[in-house]
Scaffold this motif. Structure first.
Motif, PDB file in Angstrom:
ATOM      1  N   LEU A   1      59.682 -73.654  28.550  1.00 24.15           N
ATOM      2  CA  LEU A   1      60.342 -72.975  28.052  1.00 24.15           C
ATOM      3  C   LEU A   1      59.558 -73.406  26.176  1.00 24.15           C
ATOM      4  CD1 LEU A   1      63.769 -73.197  28.520  1.00 24.15           C
ATOM      5  CD2 LEU A   1      62.084 -70.964  28.952  1.00 24.15           C
ATOM      6  N   SER A   2      58.979 -74.262  26.216  1.00 22.86           N
ATOM      7  CA  SER A   2      58.495 -75.117  24.983  1.00 22.86           C
ATOM      8  C   SER A   2      57.593 -74.092  24.178  1.00 22.86           C
ATOM      9  CB  SER A   2      58.657 -76.539  25.068  1.00 22.86           C
ATOM     10  OG  SER A   2      58.048 -77.035  23.636  1.00 22.86           O
ATOM     11  N   ARG A   3      56.331 -74.533  26.470  1.00 26.49           N
ATOM     12  CA  ARG A   3      55.305 -73.626  26.059  1.00 26.49           C
ATOM     13  C   ARG A   3      55.352 -71.356  25.606  1.00 26.49           C
ATOM     14  NH1 ARG A   3      53.221 -75.415  29.968  1.00 26.49           N
ATOM     15  NH2 ARG A   3      52.207 -77.386  29.066  1.00 26.49           N
ATOM     16  N   LYS A   4      56.068 -71.323  26.286  1.00 25.06           N
ATOM     17  CA  LYS A   4      56.589 -70.165  25.728  1.00 25.06           C
ATOM     18  C   LYS A   4      56.845 -69.527  24.114  1.00 25.06           C
ATOM     19  CE  LYS A   4      61.030 -67.693  25.746  1.00 25.06           C
ATOM     20  NZ  LYS A   4      61.461 -67.611  26.027  1.00 25.06           N
ATOM     21  N   ASN A   5      57.921 -70.699  23.568  1.00 22.15           N
ATOM     22  CA  ASN A   5      58.277 -70.449  22.248  1.00 22.15           C
ATOM     23  C   ASN A   5      57.425 -70.968  21.522  1.00 22.15           C
ATOM     24  OD1 ASN A   5      60.898 -69.897  23.083  1.00 22.15           O
ATOM     25  ND2 ASN A   5      61.576 -72.349  23.288  1.00 22.15           N
ATOM     26  N   ALA A   6      56.077 -71.886  21.821  1.00 20.53           N
ATOM     27  CA  ALA A   6      55.237 -72.413  20.891  1.00 20.53           C
ATOM     28  C   ALA A   6      53.749 -71.039  20.490  1.00 20.53           C
ATOM     29  CB  ALA A   6      54.487 -73.920  21.934  1.00 20.53           C
ATOM     30  N   MET A   7      53.935 -70.362  21.651  1.00 20.03           N
ATOM     31  CA  MET A   7      52.901 -69.875  22.249  1.00 20.03           C
ATOM     32  C   MET A   7      53.694 -68.394  20.954  1.00 20.03           C
ATOM     33  SD  MET A   7      50.178 -70.365  23.452  1.00 20.03           S
ATOM     34  CE  MET A   7      50.713 -71.710  23.028  1.00 20.03           C
ATOM     35  N   ILE A   8      54.744 -67.597  21.535  1.00 18.28           N
ATOM     36  CA  ILE A   8      55.088 -66.879  20.934  1.00 18.28           C
ATOM     37  C   ILE A   8      55.229 -66.962  19.111  1.00 18.28           C
ATOM     38  CG2 ILE A   8      57.598 -65.381  19.492  1.00 18.28           C
ATOM     39  CD1 ILE A   8      58.241 -65.975  22.315  1.00 18.28           C
ATOM     40  N   GLU A   9      55.641 -68.209  18.676  1.00 16.79           N
ATOM     41  CA  GLU A   9      54.963 -68.455  17.727  1.00 16.79           C
ATOM     42  C   GLU A   9      53.816 -68.753  16.290  1.00 16.79           C
ATOM     43  OE1 GLU A   9      56.200 -72.537  14.512  1.00 16.79           O
ATOM     44  OE2 GLU A   9      56.618 -72.372  16.388  1.00 16.79           O
ATOM     45  N   ALA A  10      52.583 -69.586  17.808  1.00 16.74           N
ATOM     46  CA  ALA A  10      51.504 -68.891  17.132  1.00 16.74           C
ATOM     47  C   ALA A  10      50.836 -67.568  17.385  1.00 16.74           C
ATOM     48  CB  ALA A  10      50.292 -69.707  18.393  1.00 16.74           C
ATOM     49  N   SER A  11      51.719 -66.594  18.171  1.00 20.81           N
ATOM     50  CA  SER A  11      50.821 -64.722  18.009  1.00 20.81           C
ATOM     51  C   SER A  11      51.513 -64.800  16.538  1.00 20.81           C
ATOM     52  CB  SER A  11      51.960 -64.384  19.347  1.00 20.81           C
ATOM     53  OG  SER A  11      51.317 -64.534  20.261  1.00 20.81           O
ATOM     54  N   LEU A  12      53.277 -64.955  16.511  1.00 17.82           N
ATOM     55  CA  LEU A  12      53.752 -64.723  15.127  1.00 17.82           C
ATOM     56  C   LEU A  12      52.453 -64.909  14.090  1.00 17.82           C
ATOM     57  CD1 LEU A  12      57.215 -65.132  15.617  1.00 17.82           C
ATOM     58  CD2 LEU A  12      56.330 -62.660  15.507  1.00 17.82           C
ATOM     59  N   ASN A  13      52.121 -66.476  14.092  1.00 18.61           N
ATOM     60  CA  ASN A  13      50.934 -66.573  12.575  1.00 18.61           C
ATOM     61  C   ASN A  13      49.821 -65.559  12.914  1.00 18.61           C
ATOM     62  OD1 ASN A  13      52.926 -68.350  12.196  1.00 18.61           O
ATOM     63  ND2 ASN A  13      52.456 -70.487  13.500  1.00 18.61           N
ATOM     64  N   GLU A  14      49.586 -65.453  14.048  1.00 15.86           N
ATOM     65  CA  GLU A  14      47.995 -64.917  14.258  1.00 15.86           C
ATOM     66  C   GLU A  14      48.356 -63.619  13.488  1.00 15.86           C
ATOM     67  OE1 GLU A  14      47.370 -64.928  18.516  1.00 15.86           O
ATOM     68  OE2 GLU A  14      47.077 -67.144  18.341  1.00 15.86           O
ATOM     69  N   ASP A  15      48.954 -62.782  13.737  1.00 15.97           N
ATOM     70  CA  ASP A  15      49.741 -61.370  13.389  1.00 15.97           C
ATOM     71  C   ASP A  15      49.186 -61.589  11.542  1.00 15.97           C
ATOM     72  OD1 ASP A  15      49.904 -60.742  15.804  1.00 15.97           O
ATOM     73  OD2 ASP A  15      52.063 -60.383  15.638  1.00 15.97           O
ATOM     74  N   ILE A  16      49.900 -62.426  11.686  1.00 12.49           N
ATOM     75  CA  ILE A  16      50.318 -62.640   9.566  1.00 12.49           C
ATOM     76  C   ILE A  16      49.231 -63.086   9.035  1.00 12.49           C
ATOM     77  CG2 ILE A  16      50.925 -64.299   8.124  1.00 12.49           C
ATOM     78  CD1 ILE A  16      53.467 -64.787  10.111  1.00 12.49           C
ATOM     79  N   LYS A  17      48.155 -63.795  10.451  1.00 16.59           N
ATOM     80  CA  LYS A  17      46.885 -63.880   9.147  1.00 16.59           C
ATOM     81  C   LYS A  17      45.669 -62.499   9.477  1.00 16.59           C
ATOM     82  CE  LYS A  17      43.703 -66.630   7.734  1.00 16.59           C
ATOM     83  NZ  LYS A  17      43.140 -67.287   6.597  1.00 16.59           N
ATOM     84  N   THR A  18      45.910 -62.467  10.979  1.00 13.47           N
ATOM     85  CA  THR A  18      45.519 -60.996  10.505  1.00 13.47           C
ATOM     86  C   THR A  18      45.485 -59.762   9.633  1.00 13.47           C
ATOM     87  OG1 THR A  18      45.333 -61.338  13.094  1.00 13.47           O
ATOM     88  CG2 THR A  18      44.473 -58.756  12.297  1.00 13.47           C
ATOM     89  N   THR A  19      46.908 -59.875   9.573  1.00 15.05           N
ATOM     90  CA  THR A  19      47.114 -58.921   8.512  1.00 15.05           C
ATOM     91  C   THR A  19      46.292 -59.205   7.346  1.00 15.05           C
ATOM     92  OG1 THR A  19      49.121 -58.202   9.518  1.00 15.05           O
ATOM     93  CG2 THR A  19      48.801 -57.829   7.235  1.00 15.05           C
ATOM     94  N   GLU A  20      46.763 -60.309   6.937  1.00 14.92           N
ATOM     95  CA  GLU A  20      46.306 -60.695   4.862  1.00 14.92           C
ATOM     96  C   GLU A  20      43.530 -60.679   5.491  1.00 14.92           C
ATOM     97  OE1 GLU A  20      46.857 -64.981   4.949  1.00 14.92           O
ATOM     98  OE2 GLU A  20      48.908 -64.836   4.828  1.00 14.92           O
ATOM     99  N   LEU A  21      43.378 -61.010   6.548  1.00 16.46           N
ATOM    100  CA  LEU A  21      42.583 -61.098   7.233  1.00 16.46           C
ATOM    101  C   LEU A  21      42.369 -59.371   6.510  1.00 16.46           C
ATOM    102  CD1 LEU A  21      41.735 -63.473   9.184  1.00 16.46           C
ATOM    103  CD2 LEU A  21      40.445 -63.384   6.707  1.00 16.46           C
ATOM    104  N   ARG A  22      42.849 -58.204   7.359  1.00 18.44           N
ATOM    105  CA  ARG A  22      42.493 -56.937   6.514  1.00 18.44           C
ATOM    106  C   ARG A  22      42.837 -56.318   5.788  1.00 18.44           C
ATOM    107  NH1 ARG A  22      41.828 -54.697  11.707  1.00 18.44           N
ATOM    108  NH2 ARG A  22      41.977 -55.640  13.797  1.00 18.44           N
ATOM    109  N   MET A  23      43.413 -57.228   5.038  1.00 10.45           N
ATOM    110  CA  MET A  23      43.591 -55.870   3.699  1.00 10.45           C
ATOM    111  C   MET A  23      42.486 -57.398   2.862  1.00 10.45           C
ATOM    112  SD  MET A  23      47.860 -57.622   3.174  1.00 10.45           S
ATOM    113  CE  MET A  23      47.540 -56.621   1.170  1.00 10.45           C
TER     114      MET A  23
END
Length: 285
Positions: free
Chosen positions: A242-264
């Motif tokens: 469960l901790s690994r799943k939650n960590a991967m979900i949080e990592a994915s959200l951070n990656e999405d935010i970073k990707t949006t910033e870089l695309r801009m």
């Protein structure tokens, strides 16, 4: 400021990392269903074992119940960690709780490579009795059976004072916490006080113990130790997934935010370059 090439390179890098985190999230989710099923089955089994121990408490002496206190003997810790990383705060939380409660000289049986490496870094390897790494094999009850038998022998010989297990307790799909449970000595008074009226009737002699109470007590108490350890392992494993799943979900959200910033940034740089090129061509006409 980063160039278009540098931004594009970073976007490609994040994209590769995203594929890894998504894969690990999917694997964790696939393991959670089985781990939770094992956990719920173990809860039912431990309820039955505790009921058997409560009944035994009315027939056996303190010595036979492993409830005598060897206060001048060292504590034995059973520490449950994982062997794999990328599980958020799972290992960090359990190790922080352990080192807070551990006293120098106490013996340790450690489950998982993360815990073993932590103990070595803290120069506690000389107190490690056994190290188990179960990450690359199926859940193996036999390993915990051997540990349970070892604890029974060592406590009966007064070689150890008490036995504490440090593991991660499951609260919900998003919450867990490190806990300490003392499995030896057995708290006879608490057990007797929790016996129901029906159990008291059984305990007063409406059944016979074959071949004798002492032999039965050894068998049931050994099972109690073995399954207490196995239950802690099952529960910790569920919390790890469960901790690994939650960590991967949080990592994915951070990656999405970073990707949006870089695309801009990329689009802004690209537009600036197009504007400069149009201005240069206009001046050349």
């Amino acid at each position: 400021m980063a160039t278009i090439v540098e931004i594009k390179r970073e976007l490609n890098s994040i994209n590769k990392i995203s594929k890894i985190t998504n894969a690990m999230k999917i694997i964790a989710i696939s393991k959670i269903a089985k781990a939770k099923k094992n956990y719920l089955e173990m809860v039912d089994l431990m309820t039955n074992i505790h009921e058997s121990v409560r009944v035994l408490a009315y027939h056996l002496s303190t010595q036979q119940l492993l409830s005598n206190i060897n206060s001048n003997r060292p504590t034995l810790w059973i520490l449950f960690t994982s062997s794999l990383g990328m599980a958020g705060s799972f290992n960090g939380a359990i190790l922080k709780a352990f080192i807070t409660n551990y006293k120098p000289g106490e013996r340790i049986i450690v489950i998982g490579d993360k815990g073993y490496k932590f103990l070595v870094r803290n120069r506690l390897e000389k107190y490690i009795i056994k190290h188990l790494n179960l990450s690359n094999r199926p859940t193996d009850f036999f390993q915990f059976k051997m540990i349970g038998e070892y604890i029974y022998r060592m406590y009966a010989k007064k070689a150890i004072g008490n036995v504490k297990i440090q593991f991660t307790h499951f609260k919900s799909s998003t919450s867990s916490a490190p806990v300490i449970s003392q499995i030896v000595p057995v708290d006879v008074n608490a057990i007797k006080n929790s016996v129901s009226n029906n159990e008291k009737h059984v305990a007063l002699g409406t059944f016979t113990v074959d071949p004798n109470a002492e032999s039965a007590s050894r068998k049931i108490l050994t099972l109690y130790l073995e399954f207490s350890l196995y239950a802690a392992y099952i529960e910790s494993t569920l919390c790890e997934h469960l901790s690994r799943k939650n960590a991967m979900i949080e990592a994915s959200l951070n990656e999405d935010i970073k990707t949006t910033e870089l695309r801009m940034q990329y689009n802004k740089k690209r537009q600036e370059k197009i504007t400069q090129e149009v201005a240069r061509l206009s001046l050349s006409l």
